[in-house]
Design an enzyme around this catalytic site. Structure first.
Site, PDB file in Angstrom:
ATOM      1  N   TYR A 103      75.578 -18.876 -97.419  1.00 46.39           N
ATOM      2  CA  TYR A 103      76.951 -19.151 -96.985  1.00 46.39           C
ATOM      3  C   TYR A 103      77.491 -17.949 -96.239  1.00 46.39           C
ATOM      4  O   TYR A 103      77.374 -16.811 -96.711  1.00 46.39           O
ATOM      5  CB  TYR A 103      77.833 -19.448 -98.199  1.00 46.39           C
ATOM      6  CG  TYR A 103      79.270 -19.787 -97.846  1.00 46.39           C
ATOM      7  CD1 TYR A 103      79.576 -20.939 -97.123  1.00 46.39           C
ATOM      8  CD2 TYR A 103      80.317 -18.955 -98.239  1.00 46.39           C
ATOM      9  CE1 TYR A 103      80.897 -21.245 -96.811  1.00 46.39           C
ATOM     10  CE2 TYR A 103      81.639 -19.268 -97.930  1.00 46.39           C
ATOM     11  CZ  TYR A 103      81.918 -20.413 -97.212  1.00 46.39           C
ATOM     12  OH  TYR A 103      83.229 -20.723 -96.906  1.00 46.39           O
ATOM     13  N   ASP A 150      74.696 -10.248 -94.299  1.00 47.66           N
ATOM     14  CA  ASP A 150      75.985 -10.670 -94.811  1.00 47.66           C
ATOM     15  C   ASP A 150      76.084 -10.151 -96.237  1.00 47.66           C
ATOM     16  O   ASP A 150      75.566 -10.759 -97.173  1.00 47.66           O
ATOM     17  CB  ASP A 150      76.093 -12.196 -94.758  1.00 47.66           C
ATOM     18  CG  ASP A 150      77.399 -12.677 -95.375  1.00 47.66           C
ATOM     19  OD1 ASP A 150      78.171 -11.836 -95.886  1.00 47.66           O
ATOM     20  OD2 ASP A 150      77.645 -13.894 -95.344  1.00 47.66           O
ATOM     21  N   LYS A 204      85.298  -9.554-100.084  1.00 51.90           N
ATOM     22  CA  LYS A 204      85.345  -9.483-101.545  1.00 51.90           C
ATOM     23  C   LYS A 204      85.636  -8.064-102.068  1.00 51.90           C
ATOM     24  O   LYS A 204      86.755  -7.614-101.935  1.00 51.90           O
ATOM     25  CB  LYS A 204      84.087 -10.111-102.133  1.00 51.90           C
ATOM     26  CG  LYS A 204      83.985 -11.590-101.659  1.00 51.90           C
ATOM     27  CD  LYS A 204      82.999 -12.474-102.377  1.00 51.90           C
ATOM     28  CE  LYS A 204      83.277 -13.922-101.978  1.00 51.90           C
ATOM     29  NZ  LYS A 204      82.223 -14.590-101.226  1.00 51.90           N
TER      30      LYS A 204
HETATM   31  C1  LIG Z   1      82.440 -15.363 -99.903  1.00 56.13           C
HETATM   32  C2  LIG Z   1      81.450 -15.212 -98.850  1.00 56.13           C
HETATM   33  C3  LIG Z   1      81.775 -15.357 -97.488  1.00 56.13           C
HETATM   34  C4  LIG Z   1      83.125 -15.831 -97.026  1.00 56.13           C
HETATM   35  O1  LIG Z   1      84.147 -14.946 -97.334  1.00 56.13           O
HETATM   36  P1  LIG Z   1      85.658 -15.495 -97.354  1.00 56.13           P
HETATM   37  O2  LIG Z   1      86.476 -14.269 -97.639  1.00 56.13           O
HETATM   38  O3  LIG Z   1      85.714 -16.524 -98.425  1.00 56.13           O
HETATM   39  O4  LIG Z   1      85.955 -16.060 -96.006  1.00 56.13           O
HETATM   40  C5  LIG Z   1      80.814 -15.069 -96.556  1.00 56.13           C
HETATM   41  N1  LIG Z   1      79.575 -14.675 -96.920  1.00 56.13           N
HETATM   42  C6  LIG Z   1      79.226 -14.539 -98.207  1.00 56.13           C
HETATM   43  C7  LIG Z   1      77.850 -14.069 -98.547  1.00 56.13           C
HETATM   44  C8  LIG Z   1      80.130 -14.822 -99.214  1.00 56.13           C
HETATM   45  O5  LIG Z   1      79.744 -14.727-100.493  1.00 56.13           O
END
Ligand SMILES: *Cc1c(COP(=O)(O)O)cnc(C)c1O
Length: 428
Positions: A144, A239, A267
């Site tokens: 994601y 990411d 995060k």
């Molecule tokens: C949570 C998450 C996102 C998205 O971040 P948001 O602040 O919810 O837009 C992207 N990549 C990873 C790996 C994530 O865990």
């Protein structure tokens, strides 16, 4: 435990908010029932609108690595708020957090702050495309990277849970530039690169996957991606929205000694306020406006409250690096405890962990990619989830989510959790 007022509040919310929630992962659609409405949180605990206390294993989906309402973060936000909450002009604070992040994370010279992980990943891909002058990207099934169009192709947790891996609204034109690979399968990636010679700008990957449960990379997987990228003029984007400042001060690059070209954060970097960031070596970052041709902007980017929270969080993690070891030990303790009680109750399961991330899958086979993650028994998960909720323990309402261990969790909390799992899993 009763969750009566939460149910009432949810009914009210549903009238004016689609599905009653502002992010679908908060809904209980996959497990049944209605979401818990939170009143406050402190340390390892959530306090809900019915007066229940819950041990929290979601921690705002990752940011609260030191527990809820961590005092240095709360105080920094309060002090800054008194001085004005947004200026749309530079502040010294932005340079301070940028300098600290650049010092903590390997292989980056410059960092730009945005407002979410979604924005960070979306901007990182645009930068990679501008820099390489190529259009296509490779992403992995079950990873994601936020909800921007080019990533909503088999996108992990939320999207899997709701059975809409390819969202309506994403055009075929956008989707055709996203190539899909299997996680932990280098050969698959090599084949895609061969079939799209000189067309691929970037490979984006969760270097430790956390959005289909917790799936660490197989030995050699990240190293192999690095080599394929270097050999083919492709940028490797890590990411680290979930793993950054969590698995080590410098994230997975530091933990597993693999170099990325662009790194995305979110995060933890915001300490619980809306923050994302992306970073790279100078040559790449200088491609961004106003220095370079790739446009990216934000009215509230670098917001003083968000930067104050993030800076206080990073300072805490930077000044006490033993925290990562402590978290790993707690996670290992919890995993061993769960393993023991589930075995005693003859449950079929697999536990994956790395650092402060852990997931329990109700299937015996190793969980190494999206397909194996999807094999878990969802009916057992539902019983598990609701059973734990009755015991005052909150895990994510989806079988595809990672649990996060925080520094605020005590060994007594972990023992309580293990005992609760022993009790709940007797009923499977
Ligand atoms: C949570 C998450 C996102 C998205 O971040 P948001 O602040 O919810 O837009 C992207 N990549 C990873 C790996 C994530 O865990």
């Amino acid at each position: 435990m009763l969750y009566k007022r939460s149910s009432q509040l949810f009914a009210e919310a549903e009238k004016v908010i689609p599905g009653g929630v502002n992010s679908p992962v908060r809904a209980f659609k996959a497990v049944g029932g209605t979401p818990i409405f939170v009143k406050s949180a402190k340390g390892a605990y959530l306090y809900d609108e019915d007066g229940n206390r819950l041990i929290d294993y979601i921690n705002s989906w990752g940011p609260m690595i030191l527990g809820h309402a961590y005092e240095p973060v709360v105080n920094a936000v309060i002090e800054k708020a008194k001085l004005g909450t947004s200026f749309g002009m530079p502040t010294e604070l932005e340079t301070q957090i940028a300098a600290l992040a650049v010092a903590m994370v390997p292989n980056i010279d410059k960092i730009r702050f945005v407002n979410s992980g979604t924005e960070a990943c979306m901007s990182a891909v645009r930068l990679a495309r501008g820099f390489t002058k190529k259009d296509k990207i490779i992403k992995f099934a079950g990873c994601y990277h936020g909800h921007s169009d080019s990533f909503l192709i088999q996108a992990g947790s939320g999207a899997i849970t709701f059975g809409s891996p390819n969202s309506p609204g994403v055009t075929a034109g956008t989707a055709k530039d996203t190539l899909l690979a299997r996680y932990n399968d280098l050969e698959n990636v090599a084949t895609l690169i061969e079939a799209n010679k000189n067309e691929i700008a970037a490979i984006i990957v969760e270097p430790v996957a956390g959005n289909m449960g917790c799936i660490p990379p197989n030995k050699g997987f990240l190293e192999g991606l690095r080599q394929l990228c270097t050999d083919n003029g492709i940028l490797l984007i890590f990411d680290e929205v979930m793993t950054g400042f969590r698995l080590a001060a410098g994230g997975v690059q530091e933990l597993l000694h693999v170099t990325a070209d662009i790194v995305c954060f979110g995060k933890v970097i915001g300490g619980g306020l809306p923050v994302g960031a992306f970073a790279a070596r100078e040559e790449i970052m200088n491609y961004l406006a106003p220095l370079g041709p790739v446009y990216q902007a934000g009215t509230l980017s670098g917001n003083p409250l968000a930067m104050a929270a993030g800076l206080a969080m990073l300072q805490a993690l930077d000044s006490d690096r033993t925290i990562f070891k402590r978290l790993e030990e707690k996670t290992a303790y919890l995993a061993a405890g769960i393993d023991k009680v589930l075995k005693a109750n003859d449950v079929t399961f697999t536990i994956n962990t790395i650092g402060s991330m852990i997931s329990v899958h109700f299937d015996a086979a190793p969980v190494v990619d999206f397909q194996t993650a999807a094999n878990g028994d969802n009916e057992t998960f539902k019983k598990f989830f609701h059973g734990l909720l009755q015991e005052g323990i909150y895990i994510a309402p989806s079988a595809y989510e990672t649990w996060f261990i925080t520094d605020a969790l005590t060994y007594a909390d972990l023992d309580f959790t293990i005992q609760a799992i022993a009790k709940v899993s007797k009923t499977f």
